[in-house]
Design an enzyme around this catalytic site. Structure first.
Site, short mmCIF file in Angstrom:
data_model
loop_
_atom_site.label_atom_id
_atom_site.label_comp_id
_atom_site.label_asym_id
_atom_site.label_seq_id
_atom_site.Cartn_x
_atom_site.Cartn_y
_atom_site.Cartn_z
N HIS A 164 0.81 -1.23 0.00
CA HIS A 164 0.00 0.00 0.00
C HIS A 164 0.84 1.27 0.00
O HIS A 164 0.32 2.35 -0.25
CB HIS A 164 -0.93 0.00 1.22
N ASP A 173 3.36 9.56 -0.61
CA ASP A 173 2.18 8.76 -0.23
C ASP A 173 1.97 7.69 -1.29
O ASP A 173 2.07 7.98 -2.49
CB ASP A 173 0.94 9.68 -0.18
P1 ADQ Z 1 -3.07 5.81 4.90
O1 ADQ Z 1 -1.69 6.32 5.10
O2 ADQ Z 1 -3.84 5.50 6.13
O3 ADQ Z 1 -3.09 4.50 3.99
P2 ADQ Z 1 -5.01 7.31 3.12
O4 ADQ Z 1 -5.01 6.62 1.82
O5 ADQ Z 1 -5.02 8.79 3.02
O6 ADQ Z 1 -3.78 6.97 4.04
O7 ADQ Z 1 -6.29 6.86 3.91
C1 ADQ Z 1 -6.69 7.45 5.11
C2 ADQ Z 1 -8.10 6.97 5.45
O8 ADQ Z 1 -8.36 7.31 6.81
C3 ADQ Z 1 -9.15 7.60 4.59
O9 ADQ Z 1 -10.12 6.65 4.24
C4 ADQ Z 1 -9.75 8.69 5.49
O10 ADQ Z 1 -11.09 8.96 5.24
C5 ADQ Z 1 -9.54 8.10 6.88
N1 ADQ Z 1 -9.34 9.17 7.87
C6 ADQ Z 1 -8.37 10.11 7.86
N2 ADQ Z 1 -8.53 10.96 8.90
C7 ADQ Z 1 -9.63 10.55 9.57
C8 ADQ Z 1 -10.33 11.03 10.72
N3 ADQ Z 1 -9.92 12.11 11.42
N4 ADQ Z 1 -11.43 10.34 11.10
C9 ADQ Z 1 -11.85 9.25 10.42
N5 ADQ Z 1 -11.24 8.77 9.33
C10 ADQ Z 1 -10.13 9.40 8.90
C11 ADQ Z 1 -2.15 3.66 3.32
C12 ADQ Z 1 -1.15 4.39 2.40
C13 ADQ Z 1 -1.91 5.23 1.38
C14 ADQ Z 1 -2.90 4.36 0.60
C15 ADQ Z 1 -3.76 3.53 1.54
C16 ADQ Z 1 -4.61 2.51 0.78
O11 ADQ Z 1 -0.27 5.20 3.17
O12 ADQ Z 1 -1.01 5.86 0.48
O13 ADQ Z 1 -3.73 5.19 -0.18
O14 ADQ Z 1 -2.96 2.81 2.48
O15 ADQ Z 1 -3.82 1.71 -0.02
#
Ligand code: ADQ
Length: 491
Positions: free
Chosen positions: A168, A394
């Site tokens: 990921h 990211d």
């Molecule tokens: P993450 O680093 O966790 O994932 P991201 O893809 O941005 O990053 O996903 C974050 C998730 O958490 C989103 O669904 C968002 O809605 C949720 N979220 C963020 N802040 C929140 C809050 N305050 N309350 C509730 N929910 C919240 C890792 C990798 C990424 C990749 C994903 C999926 O780092 O690059 O996109 O896996 O493969």
């Protein structure tokens, strides 16, 4: 929580470091399971929906041995971790060695041999558990950097299985990856899969390059020919391999997505639209509402973006009477020192900017260090004018895609880092280099001033891309790659 209904083996098995649910105390004194936030869970939950499947992972609490349990059609198989294993495998090797190394060394990775030993031990435990619950010939889908040794461990125990691995986060350029003292073991571990999937084409080519430089295996993009009797070579450049018996491993990009239809449906529901209006009112009906939504992580570029916003207020490009920046930061990895320091730094910066530019009834930055519900998140996406997604690095960044999915009204502007995987697909966003604070300020100003017509045309284009490449397509293309008809016939 034990369930007599939990089957002993299943045909579809997901293995991830963390189970997607947390046990929370319920009002009646019992426990209820709630979804834990994060990108991996957001992406995989819809894939599991309606499928009879096993999910192997750590349940989120140390030193307890939970029985398997079932919720809807998913059967959960908890893997127990001790406090020391959590510290050395998860907080240590995964989050203080691999995470910074794979995100371009934004902070210095730490290399400790004891952490590596625990990483191996924990990976073996996950592999053993997956081997127990997988039916003959099952499809096993291993997730992410905490479990890179599992594919090979699993293949050794269960050569009948079809094994996919999805990464990921980014896979770094060889010059950085080469720092890892155990680089050959990691590559060998990954090559146990039939398909190794990445977010971006550059990640896949970085891994193939690492394999070429370490092992000299022959390859025809995206396939790598791995000797059947491969053993982990030593950490030095190996001579070209001429083994006649090989198996093919696909190393390819499969950009992840989300359940676009369900996000769009929720975002256009009466309740969410009403709540979006309320949010703007509660914020004092600003002319421009900027929004950032991230796990509180140093890769996400939160500091850089708030600094840019603060400078715009300082220079008068933006006025605190007109603009508000809402930054949601989901609590993350609080056991790791760098994350505690990051939280202090950001909160200090928010305090300084609010102290300088806020008003009695209106801070310049509204900062929430908490998890919010999916409905509230959607309402935030719908309420804002400018979504700011500016990670320093990211894998994909699902927030950018969630925002686009939510904007069924074709309004709003997206400022997006070129270092997020999402930038490959969402090229109609205002693409920025988040290290370039002046460039970031220009993009924020352009986004705030963007005409409704331009917002519409850019958003229509971006929505078309995410609708076409939604989570179903991602899962199907990955699963089909692991078990194409000819592979199935060969077995
Ligand atoms: P993450 O680093 O966790 O994932 P991201 O893809 O941005 O990053 O996903 C974050 C998730 O958490 C989103 O669904 C968002 O809605 C949720 N979220 C963020 N802040 C929140 C809050 N305050 N309350 C509730 N929910 C919240 C890792 C990798 C990424 C990749 C994903 C999926 O780092 O690059 O996109 O896996 O493969």
């Amino acid at each position: 929580m034990a369930s007599s209904k939990t089957p002993e083996t299943l045909d579809f098995v997901v293995v991830s470091n963390r189970l997607p649910i947390d046990a929370k105390p319920a009002k009646n004194g019992a426990e209820k399971w709630v979804t834990s936030p994060g990108g991996l869970v957001a992406a995989l939950q819809p894939v599991m929906k309606g499928r009879t499947a096993a999910w192997v992972g750590w349940p989120g609490r140390v030193d307890i041995d939970l029985e398997p349990f079932s919720l809807a059609s998913t059967h959960y198989f908890p893997v127990a971790l001790s406090a020391v294993e959590l510290e050395e495998h998860y907080e240590g090797f995964s989050n203080s060695t691999l995470w910074p190394l794979y995100h371009d060394v934004i902070v210095q990775p730490e290399f400790h041999r004891t952490w590596w030993e625990t990483y191996k031990k924990v990976n073996q435990r996950f592999a053993d558990r997956a081997a127990e619950v997988a039916a003959e010939g099952a499809f096993v889908w291993v997730q992410d950097y905490q479990l890179q040794l599992v594919p090979q461990m699993l293949r050794k125990k269960r050569p009948d299985l079809q094994i996919g691995y999805f990464h990921h986060i980014p896979f770094p350029a060889y010059e950085l990856f080469a720092q890892l003292p155990w680089r050959a073991d990691i590559l060998h571990g990954l090559l146990g899969a039939d398909v190794v999937g990445f977010q971006r084409k550059t990640d896949a080519s970085n891994m193939r390059e690492a394999v070429r430089r370490n092992f000299g295996y022959s390859m025809q993009k995206p396939m790598v020919r791995v000797p059947l009797r491969a053993t982990p070579p030593r950490n030095r450049k190996a001579p070209p391999v001429t083994a006649s018996k090989t198996r093919e491993v696909m190393v390819e990009a499969f950009p992840i997505s989300l359940d676009v239809q369900s996000s769009a449906k929720l975002a256009s529901s009466d309740a969410v639209v009403k709540r979006a209006k309320e949010i703007r009112k509660e914020l004092g009906s600003p002319k421009t509402m900027f929004l950032g939504v991230d796990r509180l992580d140093y890769t996400k570029g939160i500091r850089h973006r708030l600094k840019a916003f603060g400078e715009m207020l300082q220079e008068g490009t933006l006025k605190a009477e007109d603009a508000v920046f809402v930054q949601l930061a989901s609590p993350s990895r609080e056991g790791v020192e760098q994350y505690r320091e990051l939280r202090d730094d950001i909160e200090q910066l928010v305090g300084r900017i609010n102290g300088d530019f806020g008003h009695l009834n209106r801070p310049a930055i509204v900062y929430l260090h908490q998890n919010i519900s999916r409905e509230e998140m959607m309402a935030m996406y719908v309420a804002c004018d400018v979504m700011v997604v500016t990670p320093l690095r990211d894998g994909m960044n699902l927030v950018a895609k969630e925002f686009v999915s939510a904007r069924t009204d074709h309004r709003g502007a997206l400022v997006l880092s070129e270092f997020a995987g999402a930038a490959d697909e969402l090229d109609e966003a205002l693409i920025v280099n988040p290290h370039d604070i002046d460039g970031l300020k220009e993009a924020l100003a352009d986004a705030a001033a963007m005409s409704a017509a331009e917002q519409k045309s850019r958003m229509e284009h971006m929505r078309k891309v995410v609708v076409e490449n939604d989570i179903k397509r991602w899962a199907t293309s990955f699963i089909d790659a692991v078990k194409p008809p000819e592979r199935k016939r060969r077995r």
